[in-house]
Write a protein that holds these residues in place. Structure first.
Motif, PDB file in Angstrom:
ATOM      1  N   TYR A  67      -1.813  12.462  -3.184  1.00 40.53           N
ATOM      2  CA  TYR A  67      -2.014  11.772  -1.914  1.00 40.53           C
ATOM      3  C   TYR A  67      -1.875  12.734  -0.735  1.00 40.53           C
ATOM      4  O   TYR A  67      -2.673  12.699   0.199  1.00 40.53           O
ATOM      5  CB  TYR A  67      -1.010  10.636  -1.763  1.00 40.53           C
ATOM      6  CG  TYR A  67      -1.178   9.887  -0.456  1.00 40.53           C
ATOM      7  CD1 TYR A  67      -2.169   8.933  -0.305  1.00 40.53           C
ATOM      8  CD2 TYR A  67      -0.360  10.160   0.636  1.00 40.53           C
ATOM      9  CE1 TYR A  67      -2.352   8.278   0.905  1.00 40.53           C
ATOM     10  CE2 TYR A  67      -0.533   9.511   1.843  1.00 40.53           C
ATOM     11  CZ  TYR A  67      -1.523   8.566   1.968  1.00 40.53           C
ATOM     12  OH  TYR A  67      -1.700   7.931   3.169  1.00 40.53           O
ATOM     13  N   GLU A  68      -0.861  13.589  -0.780  1.00 39.57           N
ATOM     14  CA  GLU A  68      -0.621  14.498   0.341  1.00 39.57           C
ATOM     15  C   GLU A  68      -1.691  15.581   0.445  1.00 39.57           C
ATOM     16  O   GLU A  68      -1.991  16.067   1.543  1.00 39.57           O
ATOM     17  CB  GLU A  68       0.774  15.124   0.202  1.00 39.57           C
ATOM     18  CG  GLU A  68       1.889  14.113   0.455  1.00 39.57           C
ATOM     19  CD  GLU A  68       3.268  14.645   0.098  1.00 39.57           C
ATOM     20  OE1 GLU A  68       3.344  15.819  -0.326  1.00 39.57           O
ATOM     21  OE2 GLU A  68       4.251  13.894   0.226  1.00 39.57           O
ATOM     22  N   SER A  69      -2.293  15.956  -0.685  1.00 38.47           N
ATOM     23  CA  SER A  69      -3.308  17.017  -0.649  1.00 38.47           C
ATOM     24  C   SER A  69      -4.719  16.476  -0.463  1.00 38.47           C
ATOM     25  O   SER A  69      -5.549  17.096   0.206  1.00 38.47           O
ATOM     26  CB  SER A  69      -3.251  17.849  -1.933  1.00 38.47           C
ATOM     27  OG  SER A  69      -3.552  17.053  -3.066  1.00 38.47           O
ATOM     28  N   GLU A  70      -4.998  15.293  -1.035  1.00 43.67           N
ATOM     29  CA  GLU A  70      -6.358  14.769  -1.015  1.00 43.67           C
ATOM     30  C   GLU A  70      -6.510  13.477  -0.215  1.00 43.67           C
ATOM     31  O   GLU A  70      -7.585  13.168   0.286  1.00 43.67           O
ATOM     32  CB  GLU A  70      -6.845  14.521  -2.461  1.00 43.67           C
ATOM     33  CG  GLU A  70      -6.801  15.740  -3.364  1.00 43.67           C
ATOM     34  CD  GLU A  70      -7.767  16.818  -2.928  1.00 43.67           C
ATOM     35  OE1 GLU A  70      -8.774  16.491  -2.274  1.00 43.67           O
ATOM     36  OE2 GLU A  70      -7.526  17.997  -3.239  1.00 43.67           O
ATOM     37  N   GLY A  71      -5.420  12.679  -0.124  1.00 44.11           N
ATOM     38  CA  GLY A  71      -5.512  11.392   0.553  1.00 44.11           C
ATOM     39  C   GLY A  71      -6.087  10.316  -0.347  1.00 44.11           C
ATOM     40  O   GLY A  71      -6.544  10.579  -1.467  1.00 44.11           O
ATOM     41  N   ALA A  72      -6.061   9.083   0.104  1.00 43.67           N
ATOM     42  CA  ALA A  72      -6.639   7.952  -0.612  1.00 43.67           C
ATOM     43  C   ALA A  72      -6.747   6.792   0.355  1.00 43.67           C
ATOM     44  O   ALA A  72      -6.052   6.739   1.376  1.00 43.67           O
ATOM     45  CB  ALA A  72      -5.784   7.556  -1.820  1.00 43.67           C
ATOM     46  N   LYS A  73      -7.628   5.845   0.052  1.00 48.22           N
ATOM     47  CA  LYS A  73      -7.784   4.671   0.894  1.00 48.22           C
ATOM     48  C   LYS A  73      -6.878   3.527   0.452  1.00 48.22           C
ATOM     49  O   LYS A  73      -6.630   2.606   1.226  1.00 48.22           O
ATOM     50  CB  LYS A  73      -9.245   4.219   0.892  1.00 48.22           C
ATOM     51  CG  LYS A  73     -10.193   5.226   1.524  1.00 48.22           C
ATOM     52  CD  LYS A  73     -11.633   4.723   1.513  1.00 48.22           C
ATOM     53  CE  LYS A  73     -12.565   5.725   2.181  1.00 48.22           C
ATOM     54  NZ  LYS A  73     -13.979   5.268   2.145  1.00 48.22           N
ATOM     55  N   LEU A  74      -6.382   3.581  -0.787  1.00 48.07           N
ATOM     56  CA  LEU A  74      -5.502   2.528  -1.309  1.00 48.07           C
ATOM     57  C   LEU A  74      -4.763   3.059  -2.526  1.00 48.07           C
ATOM     58  O   LEU A  74      -5.293   3.890  -3.265  1.00 48.07           O
ATOM     59  CB  LEU A  74      -6.323   1.286  -1.670  1.00 48.07           C
ATOM     60  CG  LEU A  74      -5.588   0.060  -2.210  1.00 48.07           C
ATOM     61  CD1 LEU A  74      -6.262  -1.226  -1.713  1.00 48.07           C
ATOM     62  CD2 LEU A  74      -5.577   0.047  -3.743  1.00 48.07           C
ATOM     63  N   LEU A  75      -3.539   2.565  -2.731  1.00 49.67           N
ATOM     64  CA  LEU A  75      -2.790   2.885  -3.944  1.00 49.67           C
ATOM     65  C   LEU A  75      -2.468   1.607  -4.700  1.00 49.67           C
ATOM     66  O   LEU A  75      -2.049   0.613  -4.100  1.00 49.67           O
ATOM     67  CB  LEU A  75      -1.479   3.607  -3.633  1.00 49.67           C
ATOM     68  CG  LEU A  75      -1.575   5.079  -3.239  1.00 49.67           C
ATOM     69  CD1 LEU A  75      -1.821   5.212  -1.744  1.00 49.67           C
ATOM     70  CD2 LEU A  75      -0.313   5.839  -3.638  1.00 49.67           C
ATOM     71  N   VAL A  76      -2.659   1.637  -6.022  1.00 50.37           N
ATOM     72  CA  VAL A  76      -2.165   0.597  -6.922  1.00 50.37           C
ATOM     73  C   VAL A  76      -0.965   1.207  -7.618  1.00 50.37           C
ATOM     74  O   VAL A  76      -1.100   2.146  -8.396  1.00 50.37           O
ATOM     75  CB  VAL A  76      -3.234   0.157  -7.933  1.00 50.37           C
ATOM     76  CG1 VAL A  76      -2.658  -0.893  -8.885  1.00 50.37           C
ATOM     77  CG2 VAL A  76      -4.457  -0.396  -7.217  1.00 50.37           C
ATOM     78  N   LEU A  77       0.214   0.690  -7.328  1.00 48.67           N
ATOM     79  CA  LEU A  77       1.453   1.415  -7.606  1.00 48.67           C
ATOM     80  C   LEU A  77       2.389   0.655  -8.540  1.00 48.67           C
ATOM     81  O   LEU A  77       2.837  -0.455  -8.222  1.00 48.67           O
ATOM     82  CB  LEU A  77       2.163   1.683  -6.269  1.00 48.67           C
ATOM     83  CG  LEU A  77       3.505   2.375  -6.269  1.00 48.67           C
ATOM     84  CD1 LEU A  77       3.405   3.776  -6.863  1.00 48.67           C
ATOM     85  CD2 LEU A  77       4.047   2.450  -4.832  1.00 48.67           C
ATOM     86  N   ASP A  78       2.669   1.244  -9.697  1.00 45.07           N
ATOM     87  CA  ASP A  78       3.692   0.702 -10.593  1.00 45.07           C
ATOM     88  C   ASP A  78       5.066   1.088 -10.045  1.00 45.07           C
ATOM     89  O   ASP A  78       5.194   2.047  -9.287  1.00 45.07           O
ATOM     90  CB  ASP A  78       3.494   1.268 -12.000  1.00 45.07           C
ATOM     91  CG  ASP A  78       4.377   0.593 -13.035  1.00 45.07           C
ATOM     92  OD1 ASP A  78       4.872  -0.525 -12.766  1.00 45.07           O
ATOM     93  OD2 ASP A  78       4.582   1.180 -14.110  1.00 45.07           O
ATOM     94  N   ILE A  79       6.087   0.344 -10.422  1.00 44.29           N
ATOM     95  CA  ILE A  79       7.446   0.630  -9.948  1.00 44.29           C
ATOM     96  C   ILE A  79       8.211   1.520 -10.919  1.00 44.29           C
ATOM     97  O   ILE A  79       8.810   2.523 -10.535  1.00 44.29           O
ATOM     98  CB  ILE A  79       8.235  -0.671  -9.716  1.00 44.29           C
ATOM     99  CG1 ILE A  79       7.635  -1.442  -8.540  1.00 44.29           C
ATOM    100  CG2 ILE A  79       9.708  -0.365  -9.427  1.00 44.29           C
ATOM    101  CD1 ILE A  79       7.642  -0.695  -7.232  1.00 44.29           C
ATOM    102  N   MET A  80       8.185   1.160 -12.200  1.00 40.27           N
ATOM    103  CA  MET A  80       8.977   1.890 -13.189  1.00 40.27           C
ATOM    104  C   MET A  80       8.219   3.126 -13.640  1.00 40.27           C
ATOM    105  O   MET A  80       7.371   3.081 -14.527  1.00 40.27           O
ATOM    106  CB  MET A  80       9.311   0.966 -14.368  1.00 40.27           C
ATOM    107  CG  MET A  80      10.252  -0.158 -13.978  1.00 40.27           C
ATOM    108  SD  MET A  80      10.730  -1.253 -15.331  1.00 40.27           S
ATOM    109  CE  MET A  80       9.230  -2.195 -15.550  1.00 40.27           C
ATOM    110  N   LEU A  81       8.541   4.242 -12.979  1.00 39.32           N
ATOM    111  CA  LEU A  81       7.876   5.512 -13.233  1.00 39.32           C
ATOM    112  C   LEU A  81       8.913   6.576 -13.567  1.00 39.32           C
ATOM    113  O   LEU A  81      10.060   6.491 -13.118  1.00 39.32           O
ATOM    114  CB  LEU A  81       7.092   5.960 -11.996  1.00 39.32           C
ATOM    115  CG  LEU A  81       5.976   5.043 -11.483  1.00 39.32           C
ATOM    116  CD1 LEU A  81       5.523   5.497 -10.096  1.00 39.32           C
ATOM    117  CD2 LEU A  81       4.802   5.056 -12.454  1.00 39.32           C
TER     118      LEU A  81
END
Length: 220
Positions: A41-55
């Motif tokens: 995200y910090e290097s390329e960026g994104a328009k949206l994240l689908v994010l799991d919690i338990m990582l």
């Protein structure tokens, strides 16, 4: 820049979701850890994240919190953690939605499509008192039209479409002038100066078009 970063440590689930998103013509990246998601995200960026919690490592809450330090990129949390406190925590950290696993893929896709339609399928981009009319190729400052030349308009549009993302000078120059341009890279600095003179209350202390020393620029 990817349309969507899927953050999911279960690779089978992640690849399946990625396949559905690709079928919807979204450019996606699958990250299997919080650290990888933040790095991409910090290097390329994104328009949206689908994010799991338990990582592994940094969990989804940590990823959400870190991104919200300087960005309003939409975040949809999908998690098997279905306690009320978990949901409240995710939403209070700035997530746009919280969906329990197992989820209906059609509902998730519908929510993603809705966010993209509201956030990105618009003919206007507005940030405080600055507005871009993409169709009419017009820019307004506090309701008053500000004349820009073609390169100034393209540069401002790219910066505002990537709001809060640091963009390198090379990326900006290549995007606006092209890899095979005969223009000197210094022309980017000149155009940034012109934009500040036209749009900033104090061009020497800009509020919107910011220099990130040693890297490039960002629109805030």
């Amino acid at each position: 820049m990817a349309d969507i970063i899927v953050v999911e440590d279960n690779e089978e689930i992640g690849v399946l979701l990625q396949d559905f998103l690709i079928a919807e013509e979204y450019d996606t990246y699958l990250a299997t850890s919080g650290e990888e998601a933040l790095e991409v995200y910090e290097s390329e960026g994104a328009k949206l994240l689908v994010l799991d919690i338990m990582l592994p490592g940094i969990d989804g809450f940590g990823v959400c919190s870190k991104i919200r330090e300087n960005s309003n990129t939409p975040i949809i949390i999908v998690s098997a953690k279905n306690d009320k406190d978990d949901k409240l925590n995710g939403l209070m950290l700035g997530a746009d939605d919280y969906i329990e696993k197992p989820y209906d893929i059609d509902i998730l896709i519908a929510k993603i499509n809705g966010i993209f339609k509201r956030r990105y399928s618009t003919d206007e981009i507005v940030c405080q008192d600055i507005k871009i009319d993409k169709v009419g190729h017009q820019v307004y400052k506090a309701g008053t039209e500000v004349p820009l030349n073609a390169k100034e308009f393209a540069l401002l549009l790219y910066l505002m479409e990537n709001k809060d993302k640091v963009i390198s000078k090379d990326e900006l120059f290549n995007k606006i002038w092209g890899f095979d341009s005969e223009s000197e890279p210094q022309t980017l600095t000149v155009h940034i100066k012109w934009l500040r003179e036209k749009l900033e209350a104090d061009p020497k202390k800009p509020d919107h078009i910011l220099t990130v020393w040693g890297v490039g620029y960002k629109f805030s």
